[in-house]
Design a protein around this motif. Structure first.
Motif, PDB file in Angstrom:
ATOM      1  N   SER A   1     -32.059  33.548  16.748  1.00 13.82           N
ATOM      2  CA  SER A   1     -31.819  34.218  15.481  1.00 13.82           C
ATOM      3  C   SER A   1     -31.961  33.172  14.383  1.00 13.82           C
ATOM      4  O   SER A   1     -32.078  31.971  14.671  1.00 13.82           O
ATOM      5  N   ASP A   2     -31.966  33.634  13.154  1.00 14.32           N
ATOM      6  CA  ASP A   2     -32.128  32.689  12.052  1.00 14.32           C
ATOM      7  C   ASP A   2     -31.233  33.102  10.893  1.00 14.32           C
ATOM      8  O   ASP A   2     -31.247  34.260  10.472  1.00 14.32           O
TER       9      ASP A   2
ATOM     10  N   GLN B   1     -27.958  37.754  12.088  1.00 11.11           N
ATOM     11  CA  GLN B   1     -27.287  38.770  12.879  1.00 11.11           C
ATOM     12  C   GLN B   1     -28.210  39.431  13.906  1.00 11.11           C
ATOM     13  O   GLN B   1     -27.754  39.878  14.946  1.00 11.11           O
ATOM     14  N   GLU B   2     -29.493  39.519  13.615  1.00 10.55           N
ATOM     15  CA  GLU B   2     -30.420  40.129  14.570  1.00 10.55           C
ATOM     16  C   GLU B   2     -30.902  39.076  15.554  1.00 10.55           C
ATOM     17  O   GLU B   2     -31.285  37.969  15.164  1.00 10.55           O
TER      18      GLU B   2
ATOM     19  N   ILE C   1     -21.460  42.645  15.444  1.00  8.44           N
ATOM     20  CA  ILE C   1     -21.203  41.268  15.012  1.00  8.44           C
ATOM     21  C   ILE C   1     -20.389  41.343  13.734  1.00  8.44           C
ATOM     22  O   ILE C   1     -20.625  42.223  12.893  1.00  8.44           O
ATOM     23  N   LYS C   2     -19.418  40.455  13.590  1.00  7.83           N
ATOM     24  CA  LYS C   2     -18.543  40.537  12.418  1.00  7.83           C
ATOM     25  C   LYS C   2     -19.056  39.701  11.257  1.00  7.83           C
ATOM     26  O   LYS C   2     -19.129  40.162  10.118  1.00  7.83           O
ATOM     27  N   THR C   3     -19.381  38.453  11.540  1.00  4.33           N
ATOM     28  CA  THR C   3     -19.922  37.597  10.488  1.00  4.33           C
ATOM     29  C   THR C   3     -21.100  36.822  11.055  1.00  4.33           C
ATOM     30  O   THR C   3     -21.330  36.806  12.266  1.00  4.33           O
ATOM     31  N   SER C   4     -21.806  36.127  10.196  1.00  6.81           N
ATOM     32  CA  SER C   4     -22.975  35.364  10.630  1.00  6.81           C
ATOM     33  C   SER C   4     -22.604  34.195  11.535  1.00  6.81           C
ATOM     34  O   SER C   4     -23.481  33.621  12.172  1.00  6.81           O
ATOM     35  N   TYR C   5     -21.322  33.846  11.620  1.00  8.39           N
ATOM     36  CA  TYR C   5     -20.898  32.728  12.457  1.00  8.39           C
ATOM     37  C   TYR C   5     -20.190  33.198  13.716  1.00  8.39           C
ATOM     38  O   TYR C   5     -19.659  32.391  14.470  1.00  8.39           O
ATOM     39  N   ASP C   6     -20.174  34.501  13.930  1.00  7.97           N
ATOM     40  CA  ASP C   6     -19.586  35.056  15.146  1.00  7.97           C
ATOM     41  C   ASP C   6     -20.662  35.345  16.180  1.00  7.97           C
ATOM     42  O   ASP C   6     -21.854  35.371  15.883  1.00  7.97           O
TER      43      ASP C   6
END
Lengths: 115, 112
Positions: free
Chosen positions: A94-95, A102-103, B93-98
Motif C-alpha cells: 500500500s502507499d 488504506q487500500e 481499517i481505522k487509521t492510516s497507521y492501523d
C-alpha cells in the motif's frame, strides 16, 4: 504493468528446513505486508513494514522473520518449518500517498506445504 | 478488540439470482470499510469501499452501504454471473497507521 510478484508460487518442503519466500513490487509503494490464509480463518497478518527501516510484528509472527532489503523487496523466512505453517501466503503493498495507504494490493500468493 | 464478522459460506446461487453477503463489524471510532474479492488462484483485489457513514461503494454491479447505526456493510448484487464465483472478504481499517482487519471470507459459487 506495475505489479506485486511472489516467488516461488508453490513450494513443498520438509519439517525443520529453512525457507524464504520473496516479494517484489514495481508499484513504488512504501508499505509492504505478509499475510497467511488458512481455510475459515481469513487473512492473518504476519509482519508489516511502513518503509525500509521499519519492521513490525503482526498477530502471528512467531516462527517467522522478515527482511526489507529495499523499498521494492520484502522477504519472509521460516527458520525451521513445521507442518502447521502449511498455508497460502500473500504479500501485499500500500502507499500512504494513495488514500492514506488504506487500500492494499496483493500478489498472487505462494502455496507452501510443509511435510 | 476490533473485528469483522461475515455470513458463513459457502453460498451457492443460480445465475441471475440476487446476492447478499452480510458483514458486521466491531470497532471504536470511524473506520473505513472495504470489500475485497479473491478469484480462484489469485490474490485479493479491492472490489469497493466506503469511508464514512451512509456512503455507498459500488463497482462491477456490486454495492454496499456503510450503516453506522447497525455497524454493517452488506454486499449486494442484483444479478450474479458465473464469473462472480469467488471468495469475498469484508475488511476495515481505522487509521492510516492501523492494520487492516479482514473477515473470514465468504465463498460464492454461481451455477449456470
Amino acid at each position: 504493468d506495475a505489479d506485486v510478484t511472489q516467488t516461488p508460487r508453490n513450494r513443498i518442503t520438509k519439517t525443520g528446513k529453512r525457507i524464504m519466500l520473496e516479494c517484489s513490487q514495481t508499484k513504488g509503494h512504501d508499505r509492504m505486508y505478509w499475510y497467511r490464509q488458512d481455510p475459515g480463518l481469513g487473512l492473518r497478518l504476519i509482519y508489516y513494514s511502513f518503509d525500509v527501516k521499519d519492521i513490525n510484528k503482526g498477530e502471528i509472527s512467531d516462527g517467522y522473520s522478515v527482511s526489507r532489503q529495499a523499498q521494492a523487496k520484502f522477504s519472509l523466512s521460516l527458520e525451521s518449518a513445521i507442518p502447521n505453517q502449511t498455508a497460502l501466503y500473500f504479500c501485499a503493498t500500500s502507499d500512504f500517498r494513495l488514500a492514506g495507504g488504506q487500500e492494499q494490493f496483493f500478489g498472487p500468493g505462494t502455496r507452501l506445504t510443509v511435510l | 478488540g476490533d473485528s469483522v464478522t461475515q455470513m458463513e459460506g459457502p453460498v451457492t446461487l443460480s445465475e441471475e439470482a440476487f446476492l447478499t453477503i452480510n458483514c458486521t463489524y466491531t470497532a471504536t471510532g470511524y473506520p473505513s470499510l472495504f470489500w475485497y474479492v479473491q478469484y480462484p488462484g489469485e490474490g485479493l483485489q479491492l472490489l469497493l469501499k466506503a469511508t464514512k457513514a451512509d456512503d455507498k461503494g459500488s463497482n462491477k454491479g456490486f454495492e454496499a452501504t456503510y450503516r453506522k447505526e447497525t455497524t454493517s456493510f452488506h454486499l449486494e448484487k442484483g444479478s450474479v454471473q458465473v464469473s462472480d464465483s469467488a471468495v469475498y472478504f469484508c475488511a476495515l481499517i481505522k487509521t492510516s497507521y492501523d492494520k487492516v482487519i479482514f473477515g473470514p471470507g465468504t465463498s460464492l459459487s454461481v451455477i449456470p
